[in-house]
Design a protein around this motif. Sequence first.
Motif, PDB file in Angstrom:
ATOM      1  N   TYR A  48      42.101  56.623  40.581  1.00  0.00           N
ATOM      2  CA  TYR A  48      40.911  55.973  41.128  1.00  0.00           C
ATOM      3  C   TYR A  48      41.169  54.554  41.591  1.00  0.00           C
ATOM      4  O   TYR A  48      40.308  53.937  42.190  1.00  0.00           O
ATOM      5  CB  TYR A  48      39.759  55.992  40.118  1.00  0.00           C
ATOM      6  N   LYS A  49      42.357  54.025  41.334  1.00  0.00           N
ATOM      7  CA  LYS A  49      42.685  52.683  41.801  1.00  0.00           C
ATOM      8  C   LYS A  49      44.187  52.544  42.007  1.00  0.00           C
ATOM      9  O   LYS A  49      44.977  53.275  41.421  1.00  0.00           O
ATOM     10  CB  LYS A  49      42.187  51.612  40.832  1.00  0.00           C
ATOM     11  N   ARG A  84      40.137  49.567  44.500  1.00  0.00           N
ATOM     12  CA  ARG A  84      39.360  50.773  44.197  1.00  0.00           C
ATOM     13  C   ARG A  84      38.644  51.207  45.477  1.00  0.00           C
ATOM     14  O   ARG A  84      37.820  50.467  45.995  1.00  0.00           O
ATOM     15  CB  ARG A  84      38.345  50.500  43.103  1.00  0.00           C
TER      16      ARG A  84
END
Length: 169
Positions: free
Chosen positions: A49-50, A74
């Motif tokens: 997610y990042k 992100r």
Amino acid sequence: MKKTLIFIVLTLFWTVLLFPKNVLWNNFTQNMSNKNIIIIAGQKEDKRYKLTANDTKVYFNSIKIANIGQIETRLWLFYNEIELKNLRLSKNMPILKNLKILNSHITYTLLSPTKVKIKGKSKIGDFIGEVEIFKHKGFILLKSNTMRDTFLQQYFKKTKEGMRYEFAY
């Protein structure tokens, strides 16, 4: 209809989650190098997610401009954010050589894609800002009404909200 909507939402979710963020980082650094800005990350890690880049150095025309301790990116569908930690300008920058940004949070949304919002903490104090991309202008607002550095003070205007610096590029 309900199953189709659930399928679309899950497809978008998995696309965002599984998209290789290293590809975006490499594309970004390639575009910046075309403008004589070289960005070198010491270590990159894609955490689904990042994307985290540690010990990043920024050069402009082969002159070191800044060190960034950590960059976290992100990327969501409607909301994207970048967090910079421990940004220190190089001693090659004589005007702002003592400037250290401890934490900076940069965001933009699909509701206002041409405006990038900035907030953070520095050695000078807490700040907020906004950059209008297509109008090529922006501002930084220090929340305190006083500034210890007299050299920087000449660039800021004193307002009710704090010390404001407006710029155009």
